[in-house]
Design an enzyme around this catalytic site. Structure first.
Site, mmCIF file in Angstrom:
data_model
loop_
_atom_site.group_PDB
_atom_site.id
_atom_site.type_symbol
_atom_site.label_atom_id
_atom_site.label_comp_id
_atom_site.label_asym_id
_atom_site.label_seq_id
_atom_site.Cartn_x
_atom_site.Cartn_y
_atom_site.Cartn_z
ATOM 1 N N GLY A 33 55.751 38.630 21.563
ATOM 2 C CA GLY A 33 56.219 37.531 22.388
ATOM 3 C C GLY A 33 57.566 36.978 21.981
ATOM 4 O O GLY A 33 58.162 36.189 22.707
ATOM 5 N N CYS A 242 42.383 44.847 52.376
ATOM 6 C CA CYS A 242 43.484 45.755 52.710
ATOM 7 C C CYS A 242 43.131 46.485 54.008
ATOM 8 O O CYS A 242 42.055 47.050 54.126
ATOM 9 C CB CYS A 242 43.704 46.763 51.582
ATOM 10 S SG CYS A 242 44.876 48.066 52.037
ATOM 11 N N CYS A 245 43.090 50.648 53.105
ATOM 12 C CA CYS A 245 42.035 51.266 52.296
ATOM 13 C C CYS A 245 40.792 50.397 52.184
ATOM 14 O O CYS A 245 39.781 50.826 51.650
ATOM 15 C CB CYS A 245 42.566 51.624 50.919
ATOM 16 S SG CYS A 245 42.814 50.178 49.870
ATOM 17 N N CYS A 267 47.528 46.717 50.510
ATOM 18 C CA CYS A 267 47.705 46.707 49.056
ATOM 19 C C CYS A 267 49.191 46.767 48.717
ATOM 20 O O CYS A 267 49.934 47.531 49.323
ATOM 21 C CB CYS A 267 47.054 47.935 48.422
ATOM 22 S SG CYS A 267 45.281 47.916 48.438
ATOM 23 N N CYS A 273 46.230 52.254 46.658
ATOM 24 C CA CYS A 273 45.817 52.366 48.050
ATOM 25 C C CYS A 273 45.633 53.835 48.438
ATOM 26 O O CYS A 273 44.612 54.232 48.995
ATOM 27 C CB CYS A 273 46.883 51.703 48.933
ATOM 28 S SG CYS A 273 46.264 51.113 50.509
#
Lengths: 283, 258
Positions: A33, A242, A245, A267, A273
């Site tokens: 970080g 979606c 899909c 998606c 997808c």
């Protein structure tokens, strides 16, 4: 290697530069970080198009790696296509659109829906690495705040969100605490993707080209999104699925498809997808 | 008053280049006491205040501070991170210009809430309640909790700044000309408020001002500074009614009678 363009050093950057960037990456991995400064090079594309990510990828890629590049979740958008081609040309590496098959995934805006596995490396393109920048414009001060883990003021932003909107409205680049020590910007991924960073088995590297900073999440690092006790962190939800899909658990893009304002939800992760569609037609 | 001084200032000195801003100033402040430092511009008042607040590192001397736990630490010798933590918890600061002490781009509630959040509060509801209660305490309508301080009048901004400085209930509050730049009626109201809060909370205050009227109204004790040195100090009324040092005499005689 033989496929690489003979006019370039392997993966474009010279070896000296790659060593310098690897040293920065090692330090970043050692202090999760923490933003490590590095001597960023001029790249053959403008700042904001992924110069930080490309330099990180160029420094870690090997001849036997398989590269996937994502832009806004998609493999076929301009940025993704040109960066993928760049490495195919200068390093001669194999490329893929499959999350499973990739060893290095350079990304802008998304973490793939397919869970990552050990040994994979995610490379994020970062526009603004400093999470405290909006709060404290002076670099000397913000670095001191990091050194002293002085992050309480960061909650002012969340407080303002709730006071004005009734909930936390920060939707992307949602600040996280890394390993309980450093505050980090996860780059402009939707907050939907924040939980995917937490204890991920993959190594995550973040490169900011304009600001010349590198930071990292080693595998299995705890990553916590900031929140209040009475307003816990939540991810986006959709009422739709979606429409390609049928996935109900992925990040959806809302697309206007005609002049009458008809919308379609699909998606954002094209590989996810496509894989689902293929699986459905196979069975 | 309890037994030990809260901060004990020991021969503090600060030099800016060729100029000696503060030359070996010492004093002790007791819990619940209000000390005013008066003097002309450039006499070292603000530098002294900044050194006590840990904002300016002194060249020599010590600021011995008795923490709530009872341990005595020297602010001048403390590592930066510890200094910041201690200052945040125990010392409040009120600037002359509220814009220096406030965040103008976020709401009044967030301004008061920030020190509590910095101290570790993570419950939105209780932060908000504390902020609203403090607005009321400094005589601002709690309905303005979500308004930006930029929409407040100068006097309200100053009261908001005082709420922000006091919300964590520090034991020592440093004020740099808190009534400067306000018109007299607003000043009077602010002084009333300050006097009440200081008495209610039992905090110790170091007040820098060039207004002898403010000093007389608020301060138990008075210190007169000239060219970085304390030239006279004592009980406020005594110093103002019977000044000994020529400079103090000049100051007192310069006040315009209304």
């Amino acid at each position: 290697m033989s496929l690489a363009h003979p006019g370039y050093n392997f993966a474009y950057l010279d070896e000296q530069t790659k060593r310098m960037i690897r040293r920065a990456i090692l330090k970043a991995v050692a202090v999760p970080g923490y933003q490590v400064p590095f001597a960023g090079r001029e790249m053959p594309l403008p700042y904001g198009w992924g110069t930080g990510g490309i330099q990180v990828t160029a420094s870690i890629i090997g001849a036997d790696d398989r590269l996937k590049v994502i832009d806004q979740g998609a493999d076929d958008t301009t940025n993704a296509v040109s960066i993928r081609r760049f490495f195919a040309k200068t390093a001669g590496v194999a490329t893929t659109t499959r999350t499973n098959e990739a060893t290095i995934i350079q990304t802008r805006h998304r973490v793939p829906e397919t869970p990552l596995h050990a040994g994979q490396i995610m490379v994020f393109q970062v526009p603004i690495p400093e999470p405290l920048r909006w709060l404290e414009p002076r670099e000397t001060r913000s670095r001191r705040m990091h050194a002293e883990a002085d992050y309480g003021s960061m909650y002012v932003k969340l407080y303002e969100d709730i006071a004005r909107m009734g909930r936390i409205t920060t939707a992307y680049d949602y600040p996280v605490m890394v390993n309980g020590r450093y505050l980090m910007r996860p780059s402009p991924i939707p907050r939907f993707d924040n939980p995917k960073l937490d204890r991920s088995p993959a190594l995550m590297l973040f490169g900011a080209g304009r600001e010349k900073r590198i930071y990292a999440l080693p595998p299995h690092t705890p990553v916590k999104s900031l929140d209040f006790e009475d307003h816990p962190f939540t991810i986006e939800r959709w009422t739709q699925r979606c429409q390609r899909c049928g996935a109900g658990d992925s990040f959806l893009d809302e697309i206007v498809i005609d002049d009458r304002g008809t919308r379609r939800f699909v998606c954002s992760d094209t590989d996810h997808c496509d894989t689902r569609l293929e699986r459905r037609s196979a069975s | 008053m309890s037994e030990a001084p809260l901060p004990e200032i020991d021969r503090l000195a600060k030099r800016y280049g060729e100029r000696q801003a503060v030359r070996g100033v010492s004093f002790a402040l007791w819990p619940g006491e209000v000390l005013a430092i008066v003097g002309e511009s450039g006499s070292g008042k603000t530098t002294l205040l900044n050194m006590i607040a840990g904002r300016v590192a002194p060249d020599a001397g010590a600021v011995r501070f008795r923490s709530a736990a009872g341990a005595v630490v020297d602010l001048a010798a403390l590592p930066e991170a510890d200094l910041r933590r201690l200052v945040r918890r125990e010392i409040g600061f009120v600037h002359q210009n509220p814009r220096d002490g406030l965040r103008l781009s976020v709401s009044a509630g967030a301004n008061i809430g920030e020190p509590i959040m910095a101290a570790g509060a993570r419950h939105y509801g209780s932060i908000r309640r504390a902020a609203a209660a403090w607005l009321e305490r400094v005589e601002i309508d709690p309905a303005r909790l979500d308004d930006l301080p930029a929409t407040f009048s100068g006097g309200m901004q100053q009261r908001l700044q005082i709420a922000r400085a006091l919300v964590t209930e520090p034991r020592l509050v440093l004020m740099d000309e808190p009534t400067g730049g306000l018109d007299v009626s607003v000043q009077a109201r602010l002084l009333d408020l300050l006097r009440r809060l200081v008495a209610d909370l039992g905090i110790s205050v170091v007040l820098v001002t060039h207004d002898l009227g403010v000093a007389r109204l608020l301060a138990h004790r008075l210190m007169v500074m000239q060219q970085g040195q304390v030239v006279e100090s004592g009980v406020t009324d005594q110093v103002l009614d019977d000044p000994h040092h020529p400079y103090t005499q000049l100051l007192v005689s310069s006040v315009l009678a209304a």
